[in-house]
Motif scaffolding. Structure first.
Motif, mmCIF file in Angstrom:
data_model
loop_
_atom_site.group_PDB
_atom_site.id
_atom_site.type_symbol
_atom_site.label_atom_id
_atom_site.label_comp_id
_atom_site.label_asym_id
_atom_site.label_seq_id
_atom_site.Cartn_x
_atom_site.Cartn_y
_atom_site.Cartn_z
ATOM 1 N N THR A 66 35.695 36.107 51.190
ATOM 2 C CA THR A 66 36.243 35.583 49.949
ATOM 3 C C THR A 66 36.534 36.731 48.988
ATOM 4 O O THR A 66 36.132 37.873 49.218
ATOM 5 C CB THR A 66 35.250 34.630 49.273
ATOM 6 O OG1 THR A 66 34.088 35.377 48.878
ATOM 7 C CG2 THR A 66 34.833 33.508 50.211
ATOM 8 N N CYS A 67 37.203 36.414 47.883
ATOM 9 C CA CYS A 67 37.380 37.414 46.841
ATOM 10 C C CYS A 67 36.017 37.732 46.233
ATOM 11 O O CYS A 67 35.041 36.993 46.400
ATOM 12 C CB CYS A 67 38.367 36.940 45.782
ATOM 13 S SG CYS A 67 37.944 35.403 44.964
ATOM 14 N N SER A 68 35.944 38.842 45.523
ATOM 15 C CA SER A 68 34.670 39.364 45.008
ATOM 16 C C SER A 68 34.007 38.387 44.035
ATOM 17 O O SER A 68 34.689 37.758 43.223
ATOM 18 C CB SER A 68 34.932 40.693 44.296
ATOM 19 O OG SER A 68 33.746 41.234 43.807
ATOM 20 N N GLU A 113 42.471 33.713 49.204
ATOM 21 C CA GLU A 113 41.585 34.686 48.555
ATOM 22 C C GLU A 113 42.389 35.834 47.946
ATOM 23 O O GLU A 113 42.046 36.342 46.876
ATOM 24 C CB GLU A 113 40.566 35.219 49.562
ATOM 25 C CG GLU A 113 39.723 34.132 50.218
ATOM 26 C CD GLU A 113 39.059 33.220 49.193
ATOM 27 O OE1 GLU A 113 38.496 33.744 48.203
ATOM 28 O OE2 GLU A 113 39.112 31.987 49.390
ATOM 29 N N VAL A 114 43.463 36.242 48.628
ATOM 30 C CA VAL A 114 44.335 37.284 48.086
ATOM 31 C C VAL A 114 44.974 36.809 46.784
ATOM 32 O O VAL A 114 45.046 37.548 45.793
ATOM 33 C CB VAL A 114 45.418 37.673 49.112
ATOM 34 C CG1 VAL A 114 46.454 38.605 48.494
ATOM 35 C CG2 VAL A 114 44.776 38.331 50.338
ATOM 36 N N ARG A 119 43.158 37.125 39.147
ATOM 37 C CA ARG A 119 42.139 37.791 38.334
ATOM 38 C C ARG A 119 42.673 39.079 37.752
ATOM 39 O O ARG A 119 42.451 39.387 36.579
ATOM 40 C CB ARG A 119 40.905 38.095 39.184
ATOM 41 C CG ARG A 119 40.061 36.886 39.530
ATOM 42 C CD ARG A 119 38.847 37.351 40.322
ATOM 43 N NE ARG A 119 38.035 36.245 40.763
ATOM 44 C CZ ARG A 119 36.927 36.388 41.500
ATOM 45 N NH1 ARG A 119 36.539 37.597 41.882
ATOM 46 N NH2 ARG A 119 36.224 35.322 41.865
ATOM 47 N N GLY A 120 43.379 39.864 38.578
ATOM 48 C CA GLY A 120 43.937 41.117 38.101
ATOM 49 C C GLY A 120 44.951 40.902 36.993
ATOM 50 O O GLY A 120 44.979 41.646 36.005
ATOM 51 N N ALA A 121 45.777 39.866 37.136
ATOM 52 C CA ALA A 121 46.789 39.577 36.118
ATOM 53 C C ALA A 121 46.136 39.187 34.800
ATOM 54 O O ALA A 121 46.592 39.564 33.716
ATOM 55 C CB ALA A 121 47.715 38.466 36.607
ATOM 56 N N ARG A 122 45.030 38.418 34.888
ATOM 57 C CA ARG A 122 44.331 38.005 33.652
ATOM 58 C C ARG A 122 43.716 39.212 32.950
ATOM 59 O O ARG A 122 43.723 39.283 31.725
ATOM 60 C CB ARG A 122 43.242 36.980 33.987
ATOM 61 C CG ARG A 122 43.798 35.593 34.314
ATOM 62 C CD ARG A 122 42.714 34.542 34.206
ATOM 63 N NE ARG A 122 41.640 34.749 35.166
ATOM 64 C CZ ARG A 122 41.607 34.207 36.380
ATOM 65 N NH1 ARG A 122 42.631 33.435 36.789
ATOM 66 N NH2 ARG A 122 40.608 34.435 37.207
ATOM 67 N N ARG A 123 43.200 40.162 33.726
ATOM 68 C CA ARG A 123 42.607 41.358 33.097
ATOM 69 C C ARG A 123 43.666 42.173 32.376
ATOM 70 O O ARG A 123 43.432 42.703 31.296
ATOM 71 C CB ARG A 123 41.922 42.209 34.173
ATOM 72 C CG ARG A 123 40.667 41.575 34.756
ATOM 73 C CD ARG A 123 39.876 42.594 35.552
ATOM 74 N NE ARG A 123 38.747 41.979 36.236
ATOM 75 C CZ ARG A 123 38.728 41.681 37.532
ATOM 76 N NH1 ARG A 123 39.781 41.948 38.289
ATOM 77 N NH2 ARG A 123 37.665 41.123 38.091
#
Length: 271
Positions: A215-217, A258-259, A265-269
């Motif tokens: 899964t993702c982290s 999962e990708v 998540r990266g886009a939200r950060r």
């Protein structure tokens, strides 16, 4: 999907690993459970940064689980187990040593005489296709040749467990396929258990008996898929088969979710 091996050589049981960082505590893997049988080739695939490499660290004893446990041959891992070979993404070739002396280092550290170590090294240099390059230094070698040296360095010690952390990711496509074939040829018949971490699903399928999707982290096992492709395999030919495409679609559907989560998540950060 598949059940766990009846006679596992490697067992990770409910393992969680946390690291302290400047921002607090980072959980790399969470409640991770997986097994690998004797002589089994398992590829671990998952999104970037999900904790795949941490899984190898738990098996190798380089890191101990914060919670849960890891066992090799039924024994709790609290240090580096005997018979483990580790091949990293960046090779560990010493630039001031020749090809032969780089490969001979492992046997020398394990107590072999200089003559015995060099004899064993010479045999493995030949096995990986570098006969005639024994006296060359790393700067004189191509990237693919350096990987062959790193593979010989690992296999000369005849490990019963082979841990590989994206070892071919820096190679061009053609050289990478050659090294995948070379790995399968050299591993075949050794009886070694392999855990091969990769972000490339095609690579995972062409090499492995089983693909574990993370899964993702923080990572845990999402699914475990048997690869029903006969051995021996030629990686370029097997990619064109209907059987390969079918198992690829099945595993990719699990991995894609999962990708996508990792990308979101990266886009939200960034936002």
């Amino acid at each position: 999907m598949t059940d766990k091996p009846a006679d596992p050589l490697i067992e990770i049981r409910g393992a969680t690993k946390r690291f302290r960082s400047a921002g607090g505590v980072h959980t790399a893997v969470r409640d991770l459970t997986m097994t690998v049988g004797r002589g089994e080739f398992v590829a671990v695939a998952g999104p970037t940064g999900c904790g795949k490499s941490t899984t190898l660290s738990l098996v190798s004893g380089l890191e101990l689980a914060t919670e849960g446990e890891t066992r090799v041959r039924g024994q709790l891992v609290n240090g580096i187990p005997a018979g483990v070979g580790y091949m990293f993404q960046n090779d560990a070739i010493l630039p001031w040593r020749t090809v032969l002396d780089n490969v001979a280092m492992g046997p020398r550290y394990r107590g072999a005489s200089k003559a015995e170590a060099r004899d064993r090294a010479r045999a493995w240099v030949e096995k990986v296709g570098l006969a005639g390059f024994e006296s060359y230094y790393p700067h004189q070698l191509s990237g693919g040749m350096r990987k062959r040296v790193a593979l010989a360095q690992t296999l000369v010690n005849e490990p019963s467990i082979l841990l590989m952390d994206e070892p071919f990711s820096a190679l061009d496509v053609q050289t990478r396929a050659l090294m995948q074939d070379e790995l399968l040829r050299l591993w075949s018949g050794t009886g070694a258990a392999v855990i091969f971490v990769t972000h490339d699903l095609e690579e995972a399928i062409v090499l492995a008996d089983r693909v574990v999707v993370m899964t993702c982290s923080p990572a845990t096992v999402k699914g475990s898929f048997t690869v029903p492709l006969e051995r021996p395999r030629h990686v370029e030919e097997i990619r064109l088969t209907t059987e390969f495409l079918e198992i690829y679609k099945e595993i990719w559907e699990s991995l894609r979710q999962e990708v996508d989560k990792t990308r979101e998540r990266g886009a939200r950060r960034v936002a």
